[in-house]
Design a protein around this motif. Structure first.
Motif, PDB file in Angstrom:
ATOM      1  N   LEU A  41      83.869  13.788  80.717  1.00  0.00           N
ATOM      2  CA  LEU A  41      82.776  13.015  81.301  1.00  0.00           C
ATOM      3  C   LEU A  41      83.054  12.694  82.767  1.00  0.00           C
ATOM      4  N   TYR A  42      84.258  12.234  83.034  1.00  0.00           N
ATOM      5  CA  TYR A  42      84.606  11.893  84.416  1.00  0.00           C
ATOM      6  C   TYR A  42      84.624  13.134  85.306  1.00  0.00           C
ATOM      7  N   ALA A  43      85.108  14.230  84.772  1.00  0.00           N
ATOM      8  CA  ALA A  43      85.164  15.462  85.580  1.00  0.00           C
ATOM      9  C   ALA A  43      83.767  15.927  85.951  1.00  0.00           C
ATOM     10  N   VAL A  44      82.866  15.871  84.971  1.00  0.00           N
ATOM     11  CA  VAL A  44      81.490  16.327  85.230  1.00  0.00           C
ATOM     12  C   VAL A  44      80.776  15.390  86.192  1.00  0.00           C
ATOM     13  N   ASP A 102      76.195   4.670  94.638  1.00  0.00           N
ATOM     14  CA  ASP A 102      77.033   3.608  94.060  1.00  0.00           C
ATOM     15  C   ASP A 102      77.698   4.084  92.761  1.00  0.00           C
ATOM     16  N   ILE A 103      76.901   4.775  91.941  1.00  0.00           N
ATOM     17  CA  ILE A 103      77.457   5.317  90.689  1.00  0.00           C
ATOM     18  C   ILE A 103      78.572   6.299  90.992  1.00  0.00           C
ATOM     19  N   ALA A 104      78.353   7.175  91.964  1.00  0.00           N
ATOM     20  CA  ALA A 104      79.359   8.170  92.315  1.00  0.00           C
ATOM     21  C   ALA A 104      80.639   7.505  92.789  1.00  0.00           C
ATOM     22  N   LEU A 105      80.499   6.467  93.623  1.00  0.00           N
ATOM     23  CA  LEU A 105      81.679   5.757  94.119  1.00  0.00           C
ATOM     24  C   LEU A 105      82.435   5.083  92.978  1.00  0.00           C
ATOM     25  N   LEU A 106      81.661   4.432  92.086  1.00  0.00           N
ATOM     26  CA  LEU A 106      82.270   3.747  90.953  1.00  0.00           C
ATOM     27  C   LEU A 106      83.024   4.727  90.052  1.00  0.00           C
ATOM     28  N   VAL A 107      82.382   5.877  89.780  1.00  0.00           N
ATOM     29  CA  VAL A 107      83.014   6.874  88.926  1.00  0.00           C
ATOM     30  C   VAL A 107      84.293   7.408  89.567  1.00  0.00           C
ATOM     31  N   ALA A 108      84.231   7.679  90.870  1.00  0.00           N
ATOM     32  CA  ALA A 108      85.395   8.229  91.560  1.00  0.00           C
ATOM     33  C   ALA A 108      86.560   7.248  91.546  1.00  0.00           C
ATOM     34  N   ILE A 120      90.122   7.441  89.444  1.00  0.00           N
ATOM     35  CA  ILE A 120      91.459   7.355  90.045  1.00  0.00           C
ATOM     36  C   ILE A 120      92.285   6.270  89.357  1.00  0.00           C
ATOM     37  N   GLY A 121      91.636   5.117  89.084  1.00  0.00           N
ATOM     38  CA  GLY A 121      92.348   4.017  88.421  1.00  0.00           C
ATOM     39  C   GLY A 121      92.806   4.376  87.017  1.00  0.00           C
ATOM     40  N   ILE A 122      91.881   4.962  86.236  1.00  0.00           N
ATOM     41  CA  ILE A 122      92.220   5.346  84.860  1.00  0.00           C
ATOM     42  C   ILE A 122      93.319   6.391  84.852  1.00  0.00           C
ATOM     43  N   SER A 123      93.236   7.347  85.765  1.00  0.00           N
ATOM     44  CA  SER A 123      94.276   8.376  85.835  1.00  0.00           C
ATOM     45  C   SER A 123      95.635   7.760  86.138  1.00  0.00           C
ATOM     46  N   SER A 124      95.643   6.768  87.041  1.00  0.00           N
ATOM     47  CA  SER A 124      96.901   6.104  87.377  1.00  0.00           C
ATOM     48  C   SER A 124      97.468   5.350  86.179  1.00  0.00           C
ATOM     49  N   VAL A 125      96.590   4.621  85.465  1.00  0.00           N
ATOM     50  CA  VAL A 125      97.025   3.881  84.277  1.00  0.00           C
ATOM     51  C   VAL A 125      97.571   4.834  83.216  1.00  0.00           C
ATOM     52  N   MET A 126      96.862   5.947  83.000  1.00  0.00           N
ATOM     53  CA  MET A 126      97.307   6.920  82.005  1.00  0.00           C
ATOM     54  C   MET A 126      98.655   7.527  82.385  1.00  0.00           C
ATOM     55  N   ALA A 127      98.859   7.770  83.663  1.00  0.00           N
ATOM     56  CA  ALA A 127     100.132   8.318  84.113  1.00  0.00           C
ATOM     57  C   ALA A 127     101.259   7.325  83.857  1.00  0.00           C
ATOM     58  N   ILE A 128     101.000   6.036  84.152  1.00  0.00           N
ATOM     59  CA  ILE A 128     102.014   4.995  83.903  1.00  0.00           C
ATOM     60  C   ILE A 128     102.321   4.888  82.416  1.00  0.00           C
ATOM     61  N   GLN A 129     101.261   4.894  81.595  1.00  0.00           N
ATOM     62  CA  GLN A 129     101.455   4.821  80.149  1.00  0.00           C
ATOM     63  C   GLN A 129     102.238   6.019  79.626  1.00  0.00           C
ATOM     64  N   ALA A 130     101.975   7.194  80.183  1.00  0.00           N
ATOM     65  CA  ALA A 130     102.702   8.394  79.759  1.00  0.00           C
ATOM     66  C   ALA A 130     104.185   8.271  80.059  1.00  0.00           C
ATOM     67  N   VAL A 131     104.490   7.732  81.247  1.00  0.00           N
ATOM     68  CA  VAL A 131     105.905   7.533  81.615  1.00  0.00           C
ATOM     69  C   VAL A 131     106.559   6.515  80.681  1.00  0.00           C
TER      70      VAL A 131
END
Length: 484
Positions: free
Chosen positions: A414-417, A448-454, A458-469
């Motif tokens: 969803l985020y990629a699309v 605004d939607i595009a900015l929010l999604v972007a 980035i935030g979710i990806s960072s959280v997921m990376a931290i959780q993975a570590v």
């Protein structure tokens, strides 16, 4: 001491020449408390038991000797490291600490008063935070059979919950107790209370394992009768069910139907050497009753202190830990905590691979008695149930992992699309070089939607990376952790 007496039953009067009883109390150890307990045991005069210490052969058993040389050849080679660890730091074995007491005490009940000789106490630290205490007792010579049964019945009740067991005294003339629990944990082993895991508030009994009914101690007995005694099915049934006196002080059997007692005999009695010697195995007692005399009688008593004692301990431990693993699976089923599920899987695997062995003895008689122990204690059924539990855990874990991966894939797709359509085409040009913050205030709703999604991507990806570590680090730590 039941509230009934079998009618029209003649209870034979036997004289017990010698009676040795061992009372086994299983308990849960506090987490990571084994090392502190070992230190305390050494301070209290308990000695670590190994087969190399031959001076221990006659230290804990009264007039009897347990040959360490013979013990080394009784069990299969893969069993010896479990029941005879050579070092007190080996957590995968039964670390036994023993202390000789050799003191006289008395026990007084409603219909019995007798002295008894406390020989020794074992404290055994087992894998998976389970412990066992064994109290060895020698009764006076030439007691009646009913008195021996009554003593056994009274002493094995740690904490009386009914009136029949509330009228006892145990201890010395100068200091006696009204409960066996207080006698054991205030007089004999007061330091042990600090190491019992009693976090389970639902437990009804002192020191109880929540998955195991242990309000009464298990009994290992050796009972030597006079040579001319005629042992029948009724008296063997009395022994297996520990039937002493009824509520009026009369000896009782506890059953009336001969066919019922015969079925009990067939399922619980090893009678290879009948009518001289019998081994009786029930949920309450594992005993040798014999009218053998001389050297043979001495040898039978030695076996109950030695090889058969360890055979029982091993299967009794199997029963406890298998019930614990099944209980843990049910306990975590609702919460489905991933860490707890992984821990339980590792524990079941380690127990099956390192501790559990269906065959333990190398001698024929030992194998046959072990088969009775396995059958009566229900080891095979419990082991099959734990294997089923393991399979269910793997299936649930795979299902949960698959579900989590699917959800994650949907979110990422969803985020990629959305970010590809909106973020790259609508607002990305404003982020090149120096960010034009003032233009953000004039974005359309789609921008605004595009900015929010972007930004959220980035935030979710960072959280997921931290959780993975973090997950990787935890997995590494769990891999190094010793569950035994």
């Amino acid at each position: 001491m039941p509230n009934f007496k079998g009618q029209d039953q003649s209870v034979k009067k036997f004289v017990v020449e010698k009676a040795y009883l061992q009372f086994v109390f299983p308990f849960a150890l506090k987490k990571d408390g084994a090392d502190d307990l070992i230190q305390q045991l050494r301070q209290q005069g308990y000695e670590f038991f190994t087969l190399d210490n031959v001076h221990l052969q006659d230290k804990y058993y009264g007039d009897h000797i347990v040959s360490h040389y013979h013990m080394e050849r009784i069990f299969l080679p893969n069993i010896e490291p479990i029941i005879f660890p050579t070092d007190s730091t080996k957590k995968g074995g039964f670390r036994r600490f023993s202390k000789a007491f050799n003191q006289e005490y008395f026990l007084k009940g409603k219909y019995l008063q007798t002295n008894f000789h406390l020989l020794s106490i074992d404290i055994i630290i087992c894998p998976f935070q389970i412990g066992m205490m064994d109290i060895r007792v020698e009764l006076p010579d030439n007691m009646s059979y009913s008195e021996v049964m009554e003593f056994t019945d009274l002493f094995r009740v740690m904490e009386p919950l009914i009136d029949e067991y509330s009228d006892i005294q145990v201890g010395t003339k100068s200091h006696s107790y009204k409960e066996i629990k207080d006698f054991v944990f205030e007089s004999l082993c007061p330091f042990m209370k600090d190491f019992l895991d009693q976090k389970n508030t639902n437990s009804s009994y002192f020191g109880s394992l929540p998955f195991y009914i242990d309000e009464r101690l298990y009994v290992i007995g050796y009972i030597a009768l006079q040579e001319d005694s005629m042992v029948d099915v009724e008296e063997i049934y009395r022994l297996g069910n520990i039937s002493g006196f009824d509520n009026k002080g009369h000896p009782f059997i506890g059953a009336k139907n001969p066919a019922y007692m015969k079925r009990f005999y067939d399922n619980h009695v090893y009678d290879r050497w009948a009518d001289e010697t019998y081994y009786v195995i029930t949920d309450y007692m594992f005993s040798c009753i014999t009218k053998s005399q001389g050297e043979l009688a001495h040898m039978l008593a030695n076996q109950m202190f030695g090889q058969y004692y360890y055979s029982f301990l091993l299967f009794y431990y199997y029963r406890i830990i298998l019930m614990k693993l099944t209980y843990d699976q049910r306990r975590i089923h609702k919460g489905r905590n991933e860490v707890e599920v992984d821990t339980l899987i590792v524990q079941i695997t380690e127990f099956s691979a390192k501790i559990y062995n269906p065959e333990v003895n190398s001698r024929l008689a030992g194998k046959e008695i072990s088969s009775y122990l396995k059958k009566v204690l229900g080891i095979d059924n419990l082991f099959n149930q734990v294997n089923k539990t393991l399979n269910d855990l793997y299936k649930n874990q795979e299902r949960m992992t698959s579900k989590r991966h699917n959800s994650l894939l949907q979110i990422l797709t969803l985020y990629a699309v959305v970010s590809g359509i909106y973020g790259m085409n609508l607002v990305i040009q404003n982020w090149e070089g120096e960010i034009k913050w003032d233009k953000i205030l004039h974005y359309t709703i789609f921008e605004d939607i595009a900015l929010l999604v972007a930004l959220s991507g980035i935030g979710i990806s960072s959280v997921m990376a931290i959780q993975a570590v973090k997950s990787y680090i935890k997995e590494k730590k769990r891999g190094k952790k010793k569950y035994l």
